[in-house]
Design a protein around this motif. Structure first.
Motif, PDB file in Angstrom:
ATOM      1  N   ILE A   1     -12.122  17.361   8.454  1.00 11.05           N
ATOM      2  CA  ILE A   1     -12.225  16.234   7.522  1.00 11.05           C
ATOM      3  C   ILE A   1     -10.972  16.005   6.692  1.00 11.05           C
ATOM      4  O   ILE A   1     -10.793  14.929   6.142  1.00 11.05           O
ATOM      5  CB  ILE A   1     -13.455  16.377   6.594  1.00 11.05           C
ATOM      6  CG1 ILE A   1     -13.382  17.639   5.763  1.00 11.05           C
ATOM      7  CG2 ILE A   1     -14.729  16.327   7.401  1.00 11.05           C
ATOM      8  CD1 ILE A   1     -14.498  17.769   4.753  1.00 11.05           C
ATOM      9  N   GLN A   2     -10.077  17.002   6.626  1.00  8.36           N
ATOM     10  CA  GLN A   2      -8.883  16.794   5.813  1.00  8.36           C
ATOM     11  C   GLN A   2      -7.977  15.704   6.381  1.00  8.36           C
ATOM     12  O   GLN A   2      -7.180  15.131   5.661  1.00  8.36           O
ATOM     13  CB  GLN A   2      -8.105  18.094   5.593  1.00  8.36           C
ATOM     14  CG  GLN A   2      -7.523  18.708   6.825  1.00  8.36           C
ATOM     15  CD  GLN A   2      -8.442  19.729   7.444  1.00  8.36           C
ATOM     16  OE1 GLN A   2      -9.654  19.656   7.310  1.00  8.36           O
ATOM     17  NE2 GLN A   2      -7.878  20.675   8.156  1.00  8.36           N
ATOM     18  N   ARG A   3      -8.122  15.376   7.647  1.00  2.00           N
ATOM     19  CA  ARG A   3      -7.315  14.278   8.194  1.00  2.00           C
ATOM     20  C   ARG A   3      -7.777  12.915   7.668  1.00  2.00           C
ATOM     21  O   ARG A   3      -7.106  11.917   7.853  1.00  2.00           O
ATOM     22  CB  ARG A   3      -7.337  14.317   9.715  1.00  2.00           C
ATOM     23  CG  ARG A   3      -8.679  13.997  10.293  1.00  2.00           C
ATOM     24  CD  ARG A   3      -8.671  14.000  11.799  1.00  2.00           C
ATOM     25  NE  ARG A   3     -10.032  14.017  12.267  1.00  2.00           N
ATOM     26  CZ  ARG A   3     -10.461  14.702  13.297  1.00  2.00           C
ATOM     27  NH1 ARG A   3      -9.623  15.418  13.993  1.00  2.00           N
ATOM     28  NH2 ARG A   3     -11.712  14.667  13.636  1.00  2.00           N
ATOM     29  N   MET A   4      -8.912  12.900   6.977  1.00  2.00           N
ATOM     30  CA  MET A   4      -9.452  11.650   6.445  1.00  2.00           C
ATOM     31  C   MET A   4      -9.057  11.408   4.986  1.00  2.00           C
ATOM     32  O   MET A   4      -9.449  10.414   4.400  1.00  2.00           O
ATOM     33  CB  MET A   4     -10.975  11.654   6.550  1.00  2.00           C
ATOM     34  CG  MET A   4     -11.503  11.757   7.962  1.00  2.00           C
ATOM     35  SD  MET A   4     -11.010  10.370   8.990  1.00  2.00           S
ATOM     36  CE  MET A   4     -11.999   9.083   8.289  1.00  2.00           C
ATOM     37  N   VAL A   5      -8.270  12.297   4.410  1.00  2.00           N
ATOM     38  CA  VAL A   5      -7.909  12.168   2.997  1.00  2.00           C
ATOM     39  C   VAL A   5      -7.223  10.835   2.723  1.00  2.00           C
ATOM     40  O   VAL A   5      -7.509  10.164   1.740  1.00  2.00           O
ATOM     41  CB  VAL A   5      -7.010  13.340   2.545  1.00  2.00           C
ATOM     42  CG1 VAL A   5      -6.437  13.084   1.171  1.00  2.00           C
ATOM     43  CG2 VAL A   5      -7.808  14.624   2.552  1.00  2.00           C
ATOM     44  N   PHE A   6      -6.323  10.416   3.588  1.00  2.00           N
ATOM     45  CA  PHE A   6      -5.574   9.179   3.361  1.00  2.00           C
ATOM     46  C   PHE A   6      -6.128   8.001   4.156  1.00  2.00           C
ATOM     47  O   PHE A   6      -5.469   6.969   4.275  1.00  2.00           O
ATOM     48  CB  PHE A   6      -4.097   9.393   3.681  1.00  2.00           C
ATOM     49  CG  PHE A   6      -3.456  10.389   2.764  1.00  2.00           C
ATOM     50  CD1 PHE A   6      -3.280  10.105   1.413  1.00  2.00           C
ATOM     51  CD2 PHE A   6      -3.054  11.631   3.234  1.00  2.00           C
ATOM     52  CE1 PHE A   6      -2.703  11.024   0.562  1.00  2.00           C
ATOM     53  CE2 PHE A   6      -2.474  12.554   2.387  1.00  2.00           C
ATOM     54  CZ  PHE A   6      -2.296  12.252   1.053  1.00  2.00           C
ATOM     55  N   ALA A   7      -7.330   8.144   4.687  1.00  2.00           N
ATOM     56  CA  ALA A   7      -7.963   7.032   5.415  1.00  2.00           C
ATOM     57  C   ALA A   7      -8.354   5.941   4.426  1.00  2.00           C
ATOM     58  O   ALA A   7      -8.507   6.201   3.222  1.00  2.00           O
ATOM     59  CB  ALA A   7      -9.190   7.536   6.154  1.00  2.00           C
ATOM     60  N   PRO A   8      -8.528   4.727   4.887  1.00  2.00           N
ATOM     61  CA  PRO A   8      -8.957   3.650   3.984  1.00  2.00           C
ATOM     62  C   PRO A   8     -10.277   4.017   3.293  1.00  2.00           C
ATOM     63  O   PRO A   8     -11.159   4.600   3.904  1.00  2.00           O
ATOM     64  CB  PRO A   8      -9.167   2.457   4.921  1.00  2.00           C
ATOM     65  CG  PRO A   8      -8.405   2.782   6.147  1.00  2.00           C
ATOM     66  CD  PRO A   8      -8.362   4.274   6.253  1.00  2.00           C
ATOM     67  N   GLN A   9     -10.380   3.677   2.035  1.00  2.00           N
ATOM     68  CA  GLN A   9     -11.542   4.047   1.231  1.00  2.00           C
ATOM     69  C   GLN A   9     -12.638   2.989   1.319  1.00  2.00           C
ATOM     70  O   GLN A   9     -12.979   2.349   0.348  1.00  2.00           O
ATOM     71  CB  GLN A   9     -11.132   4.252  -0.225  1.00  2.00           C
ATOM     72  CG  GLN A   9     -10.079   5.311  -0.417  1.00  2.00           C
ATOM     73  CD  GLN A   9     -10.554   6.659   0.073  1.00  2.00           C
ATOM     74  OE1 GLN A   9     -11.641   7.102  -0.267  1.00  2.00           O
ATOM     75  NE2 GLN A   9      -9.744   7.323   0.870  1.00  2.00           N
ATOM     76  N   SER A  10     -13.194   2.812   2.479  1.00  2.00           N
ATOM     77  CA  SER A  10     -14.274   1.851   2.646  1.00  2.00           C
ATOM     78  C   SER A  10     -15.604   2.591   2.786  1.00  2.00           C
ATOM     79  O   SER A  10     -15.641   3.776   3.112  1.00  2.00           O
ATOM     80  CB  SER A  10     -14.036   0.985   3.894  1.00  2.00           C
ATOM     81  OG  SER A  10     -14.131   1.779   5.054  1.00  2.00           O
ATOM     82  N   THR A  11     -16.672   1.881   2.551  1.00  2.00           N
ATOM     83  CA  THR A  11     -17.995   2.492   2.670  1.00  2.00           C
ATOM     84  C   THR A  11     -18.275   2.892   4.120  1.00  2.00           C
ATOM     85  O   THR A  11     -18.953   3.879   4.368  1.00  2.00           O
ATOM     86  CB  THR A  11     -19.094   1.544   2.166  1.00  2.00           C
ATOM     87  OG1 THR A  11     -18.989   0.301   2.849  1.00  2.00           O
ATOM     88  CG2 THR A  11     -18.981   1.332   0.669  1.00  2.00           C
ATOM     89  N   GLU A  12     -17.731   2.139   5.061  1.00  2.00           N
ATOM     90  CA  GLU A  12     -17.934   2.441   6.480  1.00  2.00           C
ATOM     91  C   GLU A  12     -17.265   3.763   6.859  1.00  2.00           C
ATOM     92  O   GLU A  12     -17.834   4.586   7.570  1.00  2.00           O
ATOM     93  CB  GLU A  12     -17.400   1.316   7.374  1.00  2.00           C
ATOM     94  CG  GLU A  12     -18.149   0.017   7.271  1.00  2.00           C
ATOM     95  CD  GLU A  12     -17.709  -0.850   6.083  1.00  2.00           C
ATOM     96  OE1 GLU A  12     -16.685  -0.518   5.440  1.00  2.00           O
ATOM     97  OE2 GLU A  12     -18.412  -1.834   5.793  1.00  2.00           O
ATOM     98  N   VAL A  13     -16.040   3.958   6.394  1.00  2.00           N
ATOM     99  CA  VAL A  13     -15.314   5.197   6.695  1.00  2.00           C
ATOM    100  C   VAL A  13     -16.024   6.391   6.071  1.00  2.00           C
ATOM    101  O   VAL A  13     -16.200   7.429   6.712  1.00  2.00           O
ATOM    102  CB  VAL A  13     -13.840   5.111   6.224  1.00  2.00           C
ATOM    103  CG1 VAL A  13     -13.166   6.464   6.302  1.00  2.00           C
ATOM    104  CG2 VAL A  13     -13.075   4.088   7.037  1.00  2.00           C
TER     105      VAL A  13
END
Length: 118
Positions: free
Chosen positions: A49-61
């Motif tokens: 999950i650490q690869r998701m730290v800089f992912a877009p902050q949307s409810t879907e993500v």
């Protein structure tokens, strides 16, 4: 034998051990923050999950990430814990996971919070 994570030595210079609840917390931490492919003999172990730290902050993500974490917990630790509540959030460069779970031989609901900052 429940070896402590991270690996250390105790006062007797033997491998440090962890008690039941501490060992479960350590197993959860390993599962959450291990990248798939990182373990040689278990290449599909981990959430990464650490690869998701800089992912877009949307409810879907966030919903997708939460579903991923929940499925991996059920897959790898379903016989160890009964998951009650899961919240995954990311803010700036910090990823937070809040888990509430119950051990099968115990009626106590435990809450653990995990954080990783990149």
């Amino acid at each position: 034998m429940q070896i402590a994570f991270p690996y250390t030595f105790d006062a007797n210079r033997s491998t440090a051990l962890a008690n039941g609840p501490a060992h479960v917390r350590q197993m959860l931490e390993q599962l959450l923050f291990t990248m798939p492919g990182e373990r040689v003999n278990r290449p599909d172990f981990g959430c990464g999950i650490q690869r998701m730290v800089f992912a877009p902050q949307s409810t879907e993500v966030m919903a997708t990430l939460q579903a991923l974490v929940e499925s991996e917990i059920h897959r790898w630790m379903g016989d160890v814990i009964s998951l009650r509540k899961l919240e995954v959030s990311s803010e700036d460069a910090t990823l937070r996971v809040l888990l509430e779970y119950q051990l099968p031989r115990d009626n106590t609901v435990r809450a653990e919070r995990f954080e990783r900052t990149v």
